[in-house]
Scaffold this motif. Structure first.
Motif, PDB file in Angstrom:
ATOM      1  N   ALA A  56       0.849  -1.161   0.119  1.00 11.02           N
ATOM      2  CA  ALA A  56      -0.039   0.195   0.076  1.00 11.02           C
ATOM      3  C   ALA A  56       0.848   1.245   0.046  1.00 11.02           C
ATOM      4  O   ALA A  56       1.786   1.253   0.725  1.00 11.02           O
ATOM      5  N   VAL A  57       0.565   2.290  -0.903  1.00 13.38           N
ATOM      6  CA  VAL A  57       1.468   3.424  -0.970  1.00 13.38           C
ATOM      7  C   VAL A  57       0.494   4.568  -1.148  1.00 13.38           C
ATOM      8  O   VAL A  57      -0.556   4.609  -1.830  1.00 13.38           O
ATOM      9  N   GLU A  58       0.822   5.417  -0.226  1.00 15.60           N
ATOM     10  CA  GLU A  58       0.142   6.628  -0.026  1.00 15.60           C
ATOM     11  C   GLU A  58       1.229   7.808  -0.506  1.00 15.60           C
ATOM     12  O   GLU A  58       2.241   7.929   0.090  1.00 15.60           O
ATOM     13  N   MET A  59       0.677   8.729  -1.138  1.00  8.80           N
ATOM     14  CA  MET A  59       1.870  10.005  -1.346  1.00  8.80           C
ATOM     15  C   MET A  59       1.465  11.225  -0.490  1.00  8.80           C
ATOM     16  O   MET A  59      -0.041  11.434  -0.394  1.00  8.80           O
ATOM     17  N   THR A  60       2.243  11.849   0.127  1.00 10.80           N
ATOM     18  CA  THR A  60       2.050  12.799   0.951  1.00 10.80           C
ATOM     19  C   THR A  60       2.043  14.117   0.110  1.00 10.80           C
ATOM     20  O   THR A  60       2.284  14.187  -0.888  1.00 10.80           O
ATOM     21  N   GLY A  61       1.528  15.195   0.807  1.00  9.47           N
ATOM     22  CA  GLY A  61       1.502  16.382   0.013  1.00  9.47           C
ATOM     23  C   GLY A  61       2.754  17.039  -0.393  1.00  9.47           C
ATOM     24  O   GLY A  61       2.708  17.671  -1.407  1.00  9.47           O
ATOM     25  N   GLU A  62       3.829  16.560   0.264  1.00 10.24           N
ATOM     26  CA  GLU A  62       5.086  16.992  -0.185  1.00 10.24           C
ATOM     27  C   GLU A  62       5.837  16.185  -1.438  1.00 10.24           C
ATOM     28  O   GLU A  62       6.740  16.221  -1.742  1.00 10.24           O
ATOM     29  N   GLY A  63       4.819  15.025  -1.718  1.00  9.47           N
ATOM     30  CA  GLY A  63       5.572  14.145  -2.753  1.00  9.47           C
ATOM     31  C   GLY A  63       6.164  12.943  -2.268  1.00  9.47           C
ATOM     32  O   GLY A  63       6.856  12.382  -3.023  1.00  9.47           O
ATOM     33  N   LYS A  64       6.151  12.648  -0.959  1.00 13.37           N
ATOM     34  CA  LYS A  64       6.887  11.539  -0.524  1.00 13.37           C
ATOM     35  C   LYS A  64       5.790  10.314  -0.439  1.00 13.37           C
ATOM     36  O   LYS A  64       4.962  10.602   0.023  1.00 13.37           O
TER      37      LYS A  64
END
Length: 116
Positions: A56-64
């Motif tokens: 499972a991968v989620e991207m943060t607002g900073e693109g990480k």
């Protein structure tokens, strides 16, 4: 499968990051497989919701990327060492191959593979 991502001015198709993660993790000695965790037993009783994916991968607002990875480890290897190496290899592979930094990489060892 992760959603499509935009890293370093390029678009990544859904699943590309998952593939990079899976391939990197299975190269580590002590990892038998990347697999969907079983939902029976105590896990089924304690888990508030079933986990349907191995990655499972989620991207943060900073693109990480924030990664959750479920693996099957090989009996006889130090589990903390395997998890630490998988964490480092996955973070490095994402940065080198996709230009995606990681905020966190959580490793779940859900089962053990024994020699036949």
């Amino acid at each position: 499968m992760s959603e499509g991502s935009n890293a370093a001015n390029m678009s990544l198709a859904p699943g590309v990051i998952d593939t990079i993660i899976a391939l990197a993790a299975t190269e580590v000695k002590g990892v038998a497989a990347v697999e969907v965790p079983a939902q029976g037993g105590i896990r089924g009783l304690l888990s508030p919701k079933p986990t349907a994916r191995a990655i499972a991968v989620e991207m943060t607002g900073e693109g990480k990327a924030q990664v959750e990875l479920h693996i099957k480890a090989v009996y006889g290897y130090s589990l903390p060492d395997v998890a630490a190496e998988v964490r480092a290899v996955v973070a490095d592979a994402l940065m080198v191959q996709a230009g995606v930094g990681t905020d966190r990489v959580d490793i779940f060892i859900d089962s053990i593979a024994f020699a036949a």
